[in-house]
Design a protein around this motif. Structure first.
Motif: not given
Length: 176
Positions: A134-140, A168-176
């Motif tokens: 969620k944080a990664g999407a907001a920054l993106k 963390l590796l399996e569930e974090t989306d690389p685009q974020f």
């Protein structure tokens, strides 16, 4: 060519005042470093309790939060390669964090591990992965990328087969 940089955190004890900071950054540049990774809690004034707890944990505490880091970094001829922050700050105001990163000329914000998470608890790790996405999407959306700086704590087992880091590796989306 790779950028050679130092984490500001590693310099905490020699950044206690403007003169020390200037000399340290100049010495970094003279030693062949190109950049620095700034740490949010070291470039902003921090409260007494945070300062006390940080010092009690054995981490460097200086008065760098009272300095003009934009001017110091520019004067030294260094680039800011990333801005470290905490997940709570990002969740409260991703735009402000992104704006600050961009003000230093970097497109990277780094969340540092070891902070307020039970890395031995599987449910906590699933929740952390979701929060990072969620944080990664907001920054993106603000044109900034989220990075995660791991430590040894992520290597704790959460069950017989997996470590916190695996989740963390399996569930974090690389685009974020």
């Amino acid at each position: 060519m790779p950028t050679k940089a130092v984490q500001q955190f590693m310099l905490g004890t020699v950044l206690g005042n403007e003169t020390q900071a200037r000399q340290t950054l100049a010495a970094m540049k003279a030693a062949g470093y190109d950049g620095i990774e700034l740490c949010g809690f070291m470039i902003h004034p921090i409260g007494f309790m945070v300062r006390l707890l940080t010092k009690a944990a054995g981490m460097p505490v200086g008065k760098g939060g009272n300095l003009d880091w934009h001017a110091l970094v520019k004067e030294a001829g260094l680039q800011v390669v990333s801005l470290h922050t905490d997940l709570g700050s990002l969740e409260r105001d991703a735009k402000a964090v992104a704006d600050e990163a961009k003000s230093f000329g970097t497109k990277y914000v780094v969340i540092t591990g070891m902070y307020r998470f039970d890395y031995g608890d599987e449910a906590t790790m699933h929740d952390l992965a979701a929060r990072l996405n969620k944080a990664g999407a907001a920054l993106k959306a603000e044109g900034v990328e989220l990075l995660y700086h791991n430590h040894n704590c992520e290597l704790r087992h959460v069950n017989a087969e997996k470590r916190a880091y695996d989740i963390l590796l399996e569930e974090t989306d690389p685009q974020f």
